[in-house]
Design a protein around this motif. Structure first.
Motif, PDB file in Angstrom:
ATOM      1  N   LEU A 198       5.250   4.287   6.035  1.00 61.87           N
ATOM      2  CA  LEU A 198       6.532   4.823   6.496  1.00 61.87           C
ATOM      3  C   LEU A 198       6.348   6.258   6.973  1.00 61.87           C
ATOM      4  O   LEU A 198       5.631   7.044   6.340  1.00 61.87           O
ATOM      5  N   ASP A 199       7.027   6.609   8.075  1.00 58.74           N
ATOM      6  CA  ASP A 199       6.956   7.980   8.575  1.00 58.74           C
ATOM      7  C   ASP A 199       7.960   8.862   7.833  1.00 58.74           C
ATOM      8  O   ASP A 199       8.616   8.421   6.886  1.00 58.74           O
ATOM      9  N   GLU A 200       8.123  10.096   8.272  1.00 57.50           N
ATOM     10  CA  GLU A 200       9.005  11.044   7.569  1.00 57.50           C
ATOM     11  C   GLU A 200      10.470  10.621   7.585  1.00 57.50           C
ATOM     12  O   GLU A 200      11.250  11.045   6.732  1.00 57.50           O
ATOM     13  N   ASN A 201      10.868   9.761   8.529  1.00 56.69           N
ATOM     14  CA  ASN A 201      12.251   9.269   8.590  1.00 56.69           C
ATOM     15  C   ASN A 201      12.442   7.950   7.851  1.00 56.69           C
ATOM     16  O   ASN A 201      13.530   7.400   7.851  1.00 56.69           O
ATOM     17  N   GLY A 202      11.371   7.419   7.283  1.00 56.94           N
ATOM     18  CA  GLY A 202      11.445   6.141   6.578  1.00 56.94           C
ATOM     19  C   GLY A 202      11.271   4.931   7.476  1.00 56.94           C
ATOM     20  O   GLY A 202      11.452   3.803   7.033  1.00 56.94           O
ATOM     21  N   SER A 203      10.912   5.150   8.731  1.00 59.01           N
ATOM     22  CA  SER A 203      10.668   4.040   9.659  1.00 59.01           C
ATOM     23  C   SER A 203       9.273   3.472   9.445  1.00 59.01           C
ATOM     24  O   SER A 203       8.321   4.213   9.176  1.00 59.01           O
ATOM     25  N   VAL A 204       9.149   2.163   9.589  1.00 58.78           N
ATOM     26  CA  VAL A 204       7.861   1.495   9.423  1.00 58.78           C
ATOM     27  C   VAL A 204       6.988   1.786  10.641  1.00 58.78           C
ATOM     28  O   VAL A 204       7.391   1.527  11.773  1.00 58.78           O
ATOM     29  N   VAL A 205       5.801   2.347  10.398  1.00 56.10           N
ATOM     30  CA  VAL A 205       4.878   2.661  11.490  1.00 56.10           C
ATOM     31  C   VAL A 205       3.565   1.883  11.391  1.00 56.10           C
ATOM     32  O   VAL A 205       2.777   1.878  12.330  1.00 56.10           O
ATOM     33  N   SER A 206       3.339   1.235  10.254  1.00 49.77           N
ATOM     34  CA  SER A 206       2.176   0.354  10.107  1.00 49.77           C
ATOM     35  C   SER A 206       2.513  -0.696   9.058  1.00 49.77           C
ATOM     36  O   SER A 206       3.339  -0.470   8.180  1.00 49.77           O
ATOM     37  N   ARG A 207       1.864  -1.856   9.198  1.00 53.88           N
ATOM     38  CA  ARG A 207       2.178  -2.961   8.281  1.00 53.88           C
ATOM     39  C   ARG A 207       0.969  -3.862   8.146  1.00 53.88           C
ATOM     40  O   ARG A 207       0.231  -4.084   9.098  1.00 53.88           O
ATOM     41  N   GLY A 208       0.794  -4.406   6.942  1.00 50.25           N
ATOM     42  CA  GLY A 208      -0.273  -5.360   6.694  1.00 50.25           C
ATOM     43  C   GLY A 208       0.108  -6.285   5.555  1.00 50.25           C
ATOM     44  O   GLY A 208       0.978  -5.971   4.738  1.00 50.25           O
ATOM     45  N   ARG A 209      -0.547  -7.438   5.513  1.00 51.01           N
ATOM     46  CA  ARG A 209      -0.304  -8.428   4.458  1.00 51.01           C
ATOM     47  C   ARG A 209      -1.639  -8.948   3.950  1.00 51.01           C
ATOM     48  O   ARG A 209      -2.612  -8.982   4.682  1.00 51.01           O
ATOM     49  N   ALA A 210      -1.595  -9.425   2.690  1.00 51.63           N
ATOM     50  CA  ALA A 210      -2.794 -10.036   2.119  1.00 51.63           C
ATOM     51  C   ALA A 210      -2.383 -11.014   1.031  1.00 51.63           C
ATOM     52  O   ALA A 210      -1.378 -10.817   0.347  1.00 51.63           O
ATOM     53  N   TYR A 211      -3.173 -12.069   0.898  1.00 53.68           N
ATOM     54  CA  TYR A 211      -2.993 -13.016  -0.204  1.00 53.68           C
ATOM     55  C   TYR A 211      -3.669 -12.472  -1.452  1.00 53.68           C
ATOM     56  O   TYR A 211      -4.727 -11.861  -1.364  1.00 53.68           O
ATOM     57  N   VAL A 212      -3.051 -12.726  -2.592  1.00 56.31           N
ATOM     58  CA  VAL A 212      -3.715 -12.492  -3.863  1.00 56.31           C
ATOM     59  C   VAL A 212      -4.546 -13.745  -4.109  1.00 56.31           C
ATOM     60  O   VAL A 212      -4.023 -14.862  -4.077  1.00 56.31           O
ATOM     61  N   THR A 213      -5.817 -13.589  -4.325  1.00 52.46           N
ATOM     62  CA  THR A 213      -6.723 -14.726  -4.444  1.00 52.46           C
ATOM     63  C   THR A 213      -6.441 -15.541  -5.698  1.00 52.46           C
ATOM     64  O   THR A 213      -6.320 -14.998  -6.791  1.00 52.46           O
ATOM     65  N   GLY A 214      -6.331 -16.850  -5.512  1.00 54.68           N
ATOM     66  CA  GLY A 214      -6.203 -17.771  -6.638  1.00 54.68           C
ATOM     67  C   GLY A 214      -4.852 -17.741  -7.317  1.00 54.68           C
ATOM     68  O   GLY A 214      -3.839 -17.397  -6.731  1.00 54.68           O
ATOM     69  N   THR A 215      -4.881 -18.092  -8.589  1.00 51.35           N
ATOM     70  CA  THR A 215      -3.679 -18.189  -9.411  1.00 51.35           C
ATOM     71  C   THR A 215      -3.582 -16.973 -10.319  1.00 51.35           C
ATOM     72  O   THR A 215      -4.576 -16.565 -10.912  1.00 51.35           O
ATOM     73  N   VAL A 216      -2.381 -16.400 -10.414  1.00 54.82           N
ATOM     74  CA  VAL A 216      -2.144 -15.325 -11.369  1.00 54.82           C
ATOM     75  C   VAL A 216      -1.612 -16.000 -12.629  1.00 54.82           C
ATOM     76  O   VAL A 216      -0.481 -16.471 -12.679  1.00 54.82           O
ATOM     77  N   ARG A 217      -2.456 -16.102 -13.612  1.00 55.91           N
ATOM     78  CA  ARG A 217      -2.110 -16.803 -14.847  1.00 55.91           C
ATOM     79  C   ARG A 217      -1.030 -16.049 -15.621  1.00 55.91           C
ATOM     80  O   ARG A 217      -0.845 -14.850 -15.422  1.00 55.91           O
ATOM     81  N   PRO A 218      -0.335 -16.739 -16.519  1.00 56.43           N
ATOM     82  CA  PRO A 218       0.714 -16.084 -17.310  1.00 56.43           C
ATOM     83  C   PRO A 218       0.170 -14.875 -18.087  1.00 56.43           C
ATOM     84  O   PRO A 218      -0.919 -14.922 -18.644  1.00 56.43           O
ATOM     85  N   ARG A 219       0.939 -13.820 -18.033  1.00 57.48           N
ATOM     86  CA  ARG A 219       0.658 -12.580 -18.773  1.00 57.48           C
ATOM     87  C   ARG A 219      -0.712 -11.970 -18.456  1.00 57.48           C
ATOM     88  O   ARG A 219      -1.369 -11.391 -19.322  1.00 57.48           O
ATOM     89  N   THR A 220      -1.145 -12.158 -17.217  1.00 55.99           N
ATOM     90  CA  THR A 220      -2.373 -11.517 -16.749  1.00 55.99           C
ATOM     91  C   THR A 220      -2.079 -10.847 -15.417  1.00 55.99           C
ATOM     92  O   THR A 220      -0.974 -10.928 -14.888  1.00 55.99           O
ATOM     93  N   SER A 221      -3.095 -10.217 -14.854  1.00 56.98           N
ATOM     94  CA  SER A 221      -2.939  -9.592 -13.543  1.00 56.98           C
ATOM     95  C   SER A 221      -4.089 -10.005 -12.638  1.00 56.98           C
ATOM     96  O   SER A 221      -5.116 -10.488 -13.105  1.00 56.98           O
ATOM     97  N   ALA A 222      -3.869  -9.816 -11.349  1.00 55.35           N
ATOM     98  CA  ALA A 222      -4.887 -10.150 -10.354  1.00 55.35           C
ATOM     99  C   ALA A 222      -4.907  -9.048  -9.295  1.00 55.35           C
ATOM    100  O   ALA A 222      -3.857  -8.519  -8.930  1.00 55.35           O
ATOM    101  N   PRO A 223      -6.094  -8.705  -8.803  1.00 54.85           N
ATOM    102  CA  PRO A 223      -6.190  -7.622  -7.820  1.00 54.85           C
ATOM    103  C   PRO A 223      -5.810  -8.082  -6.412  1.00 54.85           C
ATOM    104  O   PRO A 223      -5.853  -9.266  -6.089  1.00 54.85           O
ATOM    105  N   PHE A 224      -5.433  -7.100  -5.584  1.00 54.55           N
ATOM    106  CA  PHE A 224      -5.210  -7.357  -4.162  1.00 54.55           C
ATOM    107  C   PHE A 224      -5.711  -6.150  -3.372  1.00 54.55           C
ATOM    108  O   PHE A 224      -5.897  -5.059  -3.917  1.00 54.55           O
ATOM    109  N   GLU A 225      -5.913  -6.395  -2.084  1.00 53.34           N
ATOM    110  CA  GLU A 225      -6.371  -5.348  -1.180  1.00 53.34           C
ATOM    111  C   GLU A 225      -5.770  -5.613   0.194  1.00 53.34           C
ATOM    112  O   GLU A 225      -5.887  -6.719   0.722  1.00 53.34           O
ATOM    113  N   VAL A 226      -5.079  -4.617   0.740  1.00 52.35           N
ATOM    114  CA  VAL A 226      -4.484  -4.721   2.075  1.00 52.35           C
ATOM    115  C   VAL A 226      -5.070  -3.608   2.923  1.00 52.35           C
ATOM    116  O   VAL A 226      -5.082  -2.447   2.512  1.00 52.35           O
ATOM    117  N   LYS A 227      -5.544  -3.964   4.115  1.00 53.29           N
ATOM    118  CA  LYS A 227      -6.068  -2.962   5.047  1.00 53.29           C
ATOM    119  C   LYS A 227      -5.052  -2.768   6.167  1.00 53.29           C
ATOM    120  O   LYS A 227      -4.593  -3.738   6.775  1.00 53.29           O
TER     121      LYS A 227
END
Length: 127
Positions: free
Chosen positions: A72-101
């Motif tokens: 987001l820029d200084e006015n709160g407008s979106v100036v870049s965007r990316g998406r990524a899948y979290v690999t596999g299944t996020v099991r109950p009460r655990t966490s899983a890493p992600f990375e977006v470029k």
């Protein structure tokens, strides 16, 4: 020939009508049990790496998690965007890493990162 064709068309119309007449119920799922944390770092002049974790605080596994990151820029407008899948299944009460470029526009002042979509899954016992 026409007398034979009419009953066939009637049967086909009834079959198609039945297929379109079915009702499906979809119950939206809440993301209240999913939380995320993240940090950002610049990579060169035009790339930003967003790394973090999605935590599943529920008692059900979660799949098909997509994380969306926006610069987001200084006015709160979106100036870049990316998406990524979290690999596999996020099991109950655990966490899983992600990375977006992201391709940086150079005018980002802050970043917004959120869970865009997900699916809690219920499986029969023993699977």
């Amino acid at each position: 020939m026409i007398k034979r064709l009419v009953p066939s068309l009637l049967i086909a119309a009834l079959w198609v009508g039945h297929a379109f007449g079915q009702t499906y119920t979809f119950t939206p799922q809440s993301s209240k049990d999913l939380t995320l944390t993240f940090q950002t770092q610049k990579e060169g002049g035009t790339r930003v790496l967003v790394q973090g974790e999605v935590r599943n605080g529920s008692s059900q596994p979660c799949e098909r998690v997509i994380v969306k990151a926006e610069g987001l820029d200084e006015n709160g407008s979106v100036v870049s965007r990316g998406r990524a899948y979290v690999t596999g299944t996020v099991r109950p009460r655990t966490s899983a890493p992600f990375e977006v470029k992201l391709s940086s526009s150079g005018s980002e002042r802050r970043y917004r990162v959120e869970i865009e979509s997900f699916e809690f899954v219920t499986r029969p016992e023993g699977q």
